[in-house]
Design a protein around this motif. Structure first.
Motif, PDB file in Angstrom:
ATOM      1  N   MET A 182      -6.786  -1.941  -1.691  1.00 20.20           N
ATOM      2  CA  MET A 182      -6.357  -0.935  -2.662  1.00 20.20           C
ATOM      3  C   MET A 182      -7.524  -0.479  -3.531  1.00 20.20           C
ATOM      4  SD  MET A 182      -2.498  -1.797  -3.936  1.00 20.20           S
ATOM      5  CE  MET A 182      -2.943  -3.288  -4.787  1.00 20.20           C
ATOM      6  N   ASP A 183      -8.417  -1.406  -3.891  1.00 19.10           N
ATOM      7  CA  ASP A 183      -9.575  -1.029  -4.698  1.00 19.10           C
ATOM      8  C   ASP A 183     -10.439  -0.009  -3.963  1.00 19.10           C
ATOM      9  OD1 ASP A 183     -11.361  -1.489  -7.082  1.00 19.10           O
ATOM     10  OD2 ASP A 183     -12.737  -2.033  -5.453  1.00 19.10           O
TER      11      ASP A 183
ATOM     12  N   VAL B 124       2.476   1.669  -3.481  1.00 16.69           N
ATOM     13  CA  VAL B 124       1.478   2.120  -4.462  1.00 16.69           C
ATOM     14  C   VAL B 124       1.115   3.581  -4.203  1.00 16.69           C
ATOM     15  CG1 VAL B 124      -0.906   1.802  -5.251  1.00 16.69           C
ATOM     16  CG2 VAL B 124       0.603  -0.172  -4.995  1.00 16.69           C
ATOM     17  N   ASP B 125       0.945   3.947  -2.937  1.00 22.22           N
ATOM     18  CA  ASP B 125       0.628   5.339  -2.590  1.00 22.22           C
ATOM     19  C   ASP B 125       1.720   6.303  -3.049  1.00 22.22           C
ATOM     20  OD1 ASP B 125      -1.857   4.902  -1.471  1.00 22.22           O
ATOM     21  OD2 ASP B 125      -1.127   4.838   0.599  1.00 22.22           O
TER      22      ASP B 125
ATOM     23  N   ARG C 162      -5.332   3.197  -8.646  1.00 17.03           N
ATOM     24  CA  ARG C 162      -4.492   2.046  -8.333  1.00 17.03           C
ATOM     25  C   ARG C 162      -3.999   1.368  -9.612  1.00 17.03           C
ATOM     26  NH1 ARG C 162      -6.400  -2.874  -9.316  1.00 17.03           N
ATOM     27  NH2 ARG C 162      -8.599  -3.329  -9.270  1.00 17.03           N
TER      28      ARG C 162
ATOM     29  N   VAL D  51       0.833  -1.206   0.000  1.00 16.24           N
ATOM     30  CA  VAL D  51       0.000   0.000   0.000  1.00 16.24           C
ATOM     31  C   VAL D  51       0.867   1.255   0.000  1.00 16.24           C
ATOM     32  CG1 VAL D  51      -1.756   1.291   1.271  1.00 16.24           C
ATOM     33  CG2 VAL D  51      -1.976  -1.190   1.027  1.00 16.24           C
TER      34      VAL D  51
ATOM     35  N   VAL E 280      -7.338   3.370  -2.875  1.00 18.01           N
ATOM     36  CA  VAL E 280      -6.372   4.014  -3.768  1.00 18.01           C
ATOM     37  C   VAL E 280      -7.099   4.534  -4.996  1.00 18.01           C
ATOM     38  CG1 VAL E 280      -4.269   3.712  -5.124  1.00 18.01           C
ATOM     39  CG2 VAL E 280      -4.520   2.531  -2.927  1.00 18.01           C
TER      40      VAL E 280
ATOM     41  N   CYS F 187       0.612  -4.697  -9.774  1.00 19.22           N
ATOM     42  CA  CYS F 187       0.938  -5.411  -8.542  1.00 19.22           C
ATOM     43  C   CYS F 187       0.620  -6.885  -8.749  1.00 19.22           C
ATOM     44  CB  CYS F 187       0.117  -4.897  -7.364  1.00 19.22           C
ATOM     45  SG  CYS F 187       0.520  -3.232  -6.844  1.00 19.22           S
TER      46      CYS F 187
END
Length: 146
Positions: free
Chosen positions: A86-87, A60-61, A93, A57, A90, A68
């Motif tokens: 994440m869905d 990705v952030d 994403r 996380v 983010v 991923c």
């Protein structure tokens, strides 16, 4: 842009792929199966390894991740839960592929909002095609703001 120039553009752009598993041998198997360039029309891959869901996380952030690949069997937080988180959290994403040990678990990958799955053990004959396909689709999708 025409489809031909799209393909040329994608081939020239490096891509960043996160691979997540608490087991180093799984991360290594994914990197080895996919390789540095999964298809001629996909740019070279930069691999980022994560050992925890929180690391995924945070990575990705920070931005710049195109795909991923998440181990559905990871401990203590499985890749399916990371994908679902994440869905929900983010805004833009990356594409998500989940490693699954049993084909009947594909419905869980769908529930987690993963765009693709790869079986464990990772098959080097199919993994590059799945990864390249996900990267192509990700490169063409518009930026989504939540």
């Amino acid at each position: 842009m025409s489809p031909a120039s799209d393909a040329t553009h994608l081939a020239s752009m490096p891509v960043t792929v996160v691979v997540y598993s608490h087991r180093p041998e799984v991360r290594d198997a994914v990197r080895t199966a996919v390789g540095r360039r999964p298809a001629a029309d996909v740019g070279p891959v930069t691999w980022l390894e994560c050992e925890t869901g929180d690391d995924v996380v945070a990575t990705v952030d920070a931005g710049g991740v195109d795909l991923c690949i998440l181990d559905g069997e990871a401990q203590p937080m499985g890749g399916l839960a990371v994908a679902r988180q994440m869905d929900q959290e983010v805004a833009d994403r990356p594409a998500v592929c989940v490693l699954i040990a049993r084909q009947p678990d594909r419905w869980l990958a769908h529930w987690s909002r993963a765009e693709g799955t790869l079986p464990l053990p990772v098959d080097p004959l199919t993994a590059p095609g799945v990864v390249a396909g996900l990267l192509r689709v990700h490169a063409q999708r518009p930026v989504v703001r939540r």
